[in-house]
Write a protein that holds these residues in place. Structure first.
Motif, PDB file in Angstrom:
ATOM      1  N   ALA A 229       7.102  41.134 -18.641  1.00  0.00           N
ATOM      2  CA  ALA A 229       5.795  40.511 -18.839  1.00  0.00           C
ATOM      3  C   ALA A 229       5.852  38.990 -18.816  1.00  0.00           C
ATOM      4  N   CYS A 230       6.936  38.396 -19.316  1.00  0.00           N
ATOM      5  CA  CYS A 230       7.011  36.930 -19.419  1.00  0.00           C
ATOM      6  C   CYS A 230       7.795  36.295 -18.273  1.00  0.00           C
ATOM      7  N   ASN A 231       8.161  37.110 -17.252  1.00  0.00           N
ATOM      8  CA  ASN A 231       8.919  36.621 -16.104  1.00  0.00           C
ATOM      9  C   ASN A 231      10.240  35.966 -16.527  1.00  0.00           C
ATOM     10  N   GLY A 232      10.945  36.633 -17.430  1.00  0.00           N
ATOM     11  CA  GLY A 232      12.298  36.197 -17.764  1.00  0.00           C
ATOM     12  C   GLY A 232      12.410  35.028 -18.702  1.00  0.00           C
ATOM     13  N   LYS A 233      11.394  34.798 -19.526  1.00  0.00           N
ATOM     14  CA  LYS A 233      11.442  33.665 -20.455  1.00  0.00           C
ATOM     15  C   LYS A 233      12.027  34.054 -21.812  1.00  0.00           C
ATOM     16  N   GLY A 234      12.369  35.346 -21.973  1.00  0.00           N
ATOM     17  CA  GLY A 234      12.932  35.787 -23.241  1.00  0.00           C
ATOM     18  C   GLY A 234      11.921  35.803 -24.364  1.00  0.00           C
ATOM     19  N   ILE A 235      10.655  36.088 -24.029  1.00  0.00           N
ATOM     20  CA  ILE A 235       9.589  36.059 -25.028  1.00  0.00           C
ATOM     21  C   ILE A 235       9.057  37.456 -25.335  1.00  0.00           C
ATOM     22  N   CYS A 236       8.814  38.239 -24.269  1.00  0.00           N
ATOM     23  CA  CYS A 236       8.095  39.504 -24.440  1.00  0.00           C
ATOM     24  C   CYS A 236       8.970  40.644 -24.961  1.00  0.00           C
ATOM     25  N   GLY A 237      10.276  40.603 -24.697  1.00  0.00           N
ATOM     26  CA  GLY A 237      11.178  41.650 -25.175  1.00  0.00           C
ATOM     27  C   GLY A 237      11.019  42.977 -24.474  1.00  0.00           C
ATOM     28  N   LYS A 238      10.453  42.983 -23.254  1.00  0.00           N
ATOM     29  CA  LYS A 238      10.170  44.240 -22.542  1.00  0.00           C
ATOM     30  C   LYS A 238      11.313  44.694 -21.633  1.00  0.00           C
ATOM     31  N   CYS A 239      12.219  43.799 -21.250  1.00  0.00           N
ATOM     32  CA  CYS A 239      13.228  44.137 -20.234  1.00  0.00           C
ATOM     33  C   CYS A 239      14.508  44.703 -20.864  1.00  0.00           C
ATOM     34  N   LYS A 240      14.357  45.645 -21.762  1.00  0.00           N
ATOM     35  CA  LYS A 240      15.513  46.197 -22.470  1.00  0.00           C
ATOM     36  C   LYS A 240      16.317  47.147 -21.581  1.00  0.00           C
ATOM     37  N   ILE A 241      17.639  47.016 -21.645  1.00  0.00           N
ATOM     38  CA  ILE A 241      18.563  47.945 -20.991  1.00  0.00           C
ATOM     39  C   ILE A 241      19.697  48.252 -21.980  1.00  0.00           C
ATOM     40  N   LYS A 242      20.428  49.315 -21.711  1.00  0.00           N
ATOM     41  CA  LYS A 242      21.541  49.677 -22.594  1.00  0.00           C
ATOM     42  C   LYS A 242      22.852  49.445 -21.870  1.00  0.00           C
TER      43      LYS A 242
ATOM     44  N   ILE B 285      21.738  47.699 -27.006  1.00  0.00           N
ATOM     45  CA  ILE B 285      20.536  47.352 -26.245  1.00  0.00           C
ATOM     46  C   ILE B 285      20.504  45.837 -26.099  1.00  0.00           C
ATOM     47  N   ARG B 286      20.241  45.380 -24.867  1.00  0.00           N
ATOM     48  CA  ARG B 286      20.162  43.938 -24.598  1.00  0.00           C
ATOM     49  C   ARG B 286      18.932  43.631 -23.756  1.00  0.00           C
ATOM     50  N   LEU B 287      18.570  42.354 -23.694  1.00  0.00           N
ATOM     51  CA  LEU B 287      17.469  41.907 -22.829  1.00  0.00           C
ATOM     52  C   LEU B 287      18.054  41.444 -21.508  1.00  0.00           C
ATOM     53  N   ALA B 288      17.628  42.088 -20.426  1.00  0.00           N
ATOM     54  CA  ALA B 288      18.198  41.808 -19.107  1.00  0.00           C
ATOM     55  C   ALA B 288      17.972  40.373 -18.668  1.00  0.00           C
ATOM     56  N   CYS B 289      16.858  39.770 -19.091  1.00  0.00           N
ATOM     57  CA  CYS B 289      16.558  38.405 -18.636  1.00  0.00           C
ATOM     58  C   CYS B 289      17.472  37.367 -19.271  1.00  0.00           C
ATOM     59  N   LEU B 290      18.108  37.714 -20.406  1.00  0.00           N
ATOM     60  CA  LEU B 290      18.966  36.762 -21.109  1.00  0.00           C
ATOM     61  C   LEU B 290      20.445  37.088 -20.966  1.00  0.00           C
ATOM     62  N   LEU B 291      20.735  37.981 -20.021  1.00  0.00           N
ATOM     63  CA  LEU B 291      22.104  38.481 -19.875  1.00  0.00           C
ATOM     64  C   LEU B 291      22.650  38.131 -18.485  1.00  0.00           C
ATOM     65  N   LYS B 292      23.757  37.406 -18.446  1.00  0.00           N
ATOM     66  CA  LYS B 292      24.404  37.083 -17.173  1.00  0.00           C
ATOM     67  C   LYS B 292      25.761  37.791 -17.109  1.00  0.00           C
ATOM     68  N   PRO B 293      25.824  38.918 -16.393  1.00  0.00           N
ATOM     69  CA  PRO B 293      27.113  39.631 -16.300  1.00  0.00           C
ATOM     70  C   PRO B 293      28.130  38.814 -15.511  1.00  0.00           C
ATOM     71  N   LYS B 294      29.413  39.000 -15.850  1.00  0.00           N
ATOM     72  CA  LYS B 294      30.468  38.248 -15.157  1.00  0.00           C
ATOM     73  C   LYS B 294      31.556  39.165 -14.602  1.00  0.00           C
ATOM     74  N   SER B 295      31.385  40.478 -14.819  1.00  0.00           N
ATOM     75  CA  SER B 295      32.390  41.431 -14.330  1.00  0.00           C
ATOM     76  C   SER B 295      31.700  42.778 -14.093  1.00  0.00           C
ATOM     77  N   ASN B 296      32.482  43.789 -13.777  1.00  0.00           N
ATOM     78  CA  ASN B 296      31.901  45.119 -13.563  1.00  0.00           C
ATOM     79  C   ASN B 296      31.325  45.651 -14.878  1.00  0.00           C
ATOM     80  N   ILE B 297      30.094  46.141 -14.825  1.00  0.00           N
ATOM     81  CA  ILE B 297      29.483  46.712 -16.020  1.00  0.00           C
ATOM     82  C   ILE B 297      28.763  48.006 -15.651  1.00  0.00           C
ATOM     83  N   THR B 298      28.547  48.841 -16.654  1.00  0.00           N
ATOM     84  CA  THR B 298      27.765  50.066 -16.499  1.00  0.00           C
ATOM     85  C   THR B 298      26.567  49.984 -17.423  1.00  0.00           C
TER      86      THR B 298
END
Length: 597
Positions: free
Chosen positions: A35-48, A74-87
């Motif tokens: 909803a907030c286009n990745g601003k870390g405000i809405c909390g909608k982009c949850k992934i596990k 559970i993390r917010l995808a917009c605030l997460l920068k992966p650096k290796s292989n993840i599932t």
């Protein structure tokens, strides 16, 4: 390159480092609420996160996510920068949405711009070698012909001429007079609705709807404009590509369903708010998002469809209906025209409630309008458990002493609450005095142990929350949710009063209040008045007209007179900027208060 394994789909995605997970998933067309286009405000982009090394959880995520969610990775995808292989495991799926595609249709006379004329030719002979061009000019009684049109045809016994008003736009071999089609489109911020129309009869042959594909760049107008500001020309192009691509798919699907050739679609009429029309045409909308909010255009536009890559007849046209200002667009002009607001003899108020609340007051035919920044709460966004009006969304609530009675779209187990649902539950919270007129939850210590309301409330770090649903997944209404509704209610009601004050008329002088649009069609009068979006004095005066924006597009396709009248009407609508009106801040503050029982 490192990879992301998506457990749900059993697929790998390669990605470049330094990109956040939300952008990576969206670029692969994987659904993710943002909803907030990745601003870390809405909390909608949850992934596990199932497996993989990640950076430490940020303070922003800690403030948004619940303790239980953090424990479950559970993390917010917009605030997460992966650096290796993840599932990862996706926690969301695109669901079937409810989209309003119909509305009130006034009587009017068909007089479409597109019409056809059949030409019957004699075969040329050695004695009579009359050129095809000359024969066409003679039969159509015109002086000249665009030479390119001759490239489409051979010397046939029958040729069909296609006209847009008095201009010849196309020639077709054989008799195609019965194959005369157009498309109408209503581009909303949240939804897009289109219909395939038989221009000869006016019949609607097919209807398609979708969630606006620009959602991946933000769920509301201002977030998408911010995306343009941050990404400049690339942002403008991406927003246009998204909407044009999906409109082409809608047209293709309607043609397949009806066995119609898209080459026989000659005109598309488009209604929508000012920002959506800018983005549809690939126009820079950035000026709409900052003071003095001046758009690039508000007048109607008539262009070649191929100029913006819309795939219909080679010489097909697109007509965009006129607007009034940055925040009173063609959708509102359509509504004013459909409801004959310029012809009423009494006082009528027209409201289209959505991310913005657009209001038009007809003071005995004199039109005054304004736009209220209601925010996305009434679309189910900026609400902790909010979602669009899709299957699984709670849309109506009755608070009972025992279990709360919930109405859920699709009769599924509830997974969230949509705009009509959040209004309904707030209305019920006010009715039961769980929420006071100032918007605050009642204190638990003020309730005795036998009060049924005590079991419906909980404390979360000293913050009170209402337990709406407590089974598979808990659905809570927070103090922040109440405040979001309060702000939306205050914005719309203050616009309502400001227009009445400007016109120097009283609430009791209103004969009718007309509710239009997707949201309004699914909200009860009890909720609108119970929450105080509309004052109780108009309780018996409310009528619903459905999707009047789409109706306006239909009338523009089927009547060139209606088209001209809408253009004239748009010039007669006076726009009032609420923020610049005297005493508005005081009025807004007063309108924040919820009604008392």
């Amino acid at each position: 390159m490192p990879k992301i394994f998506i457990l749900d789909d059993k697929k790998y995605i390669e990605y470049e480092e330094d990109k956040n997970l939300m952008d990576i998933l969206l670029s692969e067309n994987i659904f993710l609420d943002n909803a907030c286009n990745g601003k870390g405000i809405c909390g909608k982009c949850k992934i596990k996160i199932i497996d993989g090394d990640l950076e430490e959880i940020s303070e922003t995520e800690k403030n948004i996510l619940k303790e239980e969610e953090i424990k479950n990775n559970i993390r917010l995808a917009c605030l997460l920068k992966p650096k290796s292989n993840i599932t990862i495991e996706l926690l969301q799926r695109e669901r079937k949405h409810r989209v309003l595609s119909s509305g009130y249709m006034p009587k009017f006379k068909f007089n479409p711009s597109i019409h056809k004329k059949l030409i019957i030719l004699e075969k040329p002979t050695l004695e009579n070698q009359r050129p095809l061009e000359d024969e066409i000019l003679k039969q159509l009684k015109i002086d000249k012909l665009n030479w390119k049109l001759l490239k489409n045809i051979n010397y046939k016994e029958k040729i069909t001429a296609v006209f847009n008003n008095d201009k010849l736009i196309y020639l077709e071999e054989d008799d195609t007079t019965q194959k005369n089609y157009g498309v109408i489109i209503d581009i909303g911020t949240t939804t897009v609705v289109s219909s395939l129309i038989d221009i000869n009869s006016g019949k609607e042959l097919s209807v398609k709807s979708m969630i606006n594909p620009q959602k991946q760049y933000g769920l509301d107008v201002l977030t998408r404009i911010t995306y343009e500001l941050e990404n400049k020309e690339e942002g403008i192009l991406n927003l246009q590509k998204a909407i044009v691509s999906d409109i082409n798919k809608m047209i293709e699907n309607m043609c397949k369903e009806t066995n119609i050739n898209k080459e026989n679609i000659y005109e598309i009429t488009v209604s929508g708010n000012c920002t959506m029309l800018h983005m549809f045409l690939g126009m820079d909308a950035r000026s709409i998002g900052k003071s003095p909010f001046a758009p690039k255009f508000v007048k109607s536009k008539n262009i070649l469809a191929k100029d913006i890559n819309i795939d219909i007849c080679k010489e097909g046209r697109i007509y965009c209906l006129p607007g009034v200002s940055s925040y009173i667009g063609a959708d509102i002009v359509s509504g004013a025209y459909v409801c004959h607001l310029d012809k009423v003899k009494n006082n009528v108020l027209f409201i289209d409630i959505g991310t913005n609340g657009e209001i038009v007051l007809s003071n005995k035919g004199k039109l005054l309008c304004c736009s209220c920044a209601a925010g996305p709460a009434l679309e189910g966004m900026n609400i902790s458990c909010g979602m669009r009006a899709a299957n699984g969304a709670i849309e109506d609530v009755v608070i009972d002493k025992e279990d709360n009675k919930l109405t859920v779209i699709g009769n599924e187990n509830p997974i969230g609450i949509c705009g009509s649902g959040i209004l309904s539950v707030v209305k019920e919270l006010l009715r039961t005095n769980i929420v006071k007129s100032n918007g605050a939850f009642i204190k638990l210590e003020d309730l005795n142990k036998d009060d049924y309301r005590l079991n419906k409330l909980q404390l979360n770090n000293k913050k009170r929350e209402f337990i709406l649903y407590a089974k598979e997944n808990k659905i809570l209404i927070t103090q922040s949710d109440i405040r979001q509704v309060q702000l939306a209610k205050g914005a719309i009601l203050s616009g309502f009063y400001a227009l009445l004050k400007k016109a120097n008329i009283d609430m009791n002088d209103l004969e009718k209040v007309i509710i239009a649009g997707q949201f309004g069609a699914h909200v009860s009068v009890d909720s609108l008045v119970g929450v105080g979006i509309l004052p109780k004095e108009v309780n018996e005066k409310i009528v619903y007209v459905g999707n009047s924006s789409k109706t306006g597009a239909y009338m523009a396709l089927m009547s060139k007179n209606a088209r001209k009248e809408m253009e004239l009407l748009s010039e007669k609508m006076d726009y009032m900027e609420l923020g610049a009106s005297l005493g508005y801040e005081k009025l807004f503050a007063h309108c924040l208060k919820f009604p008392t029982n």
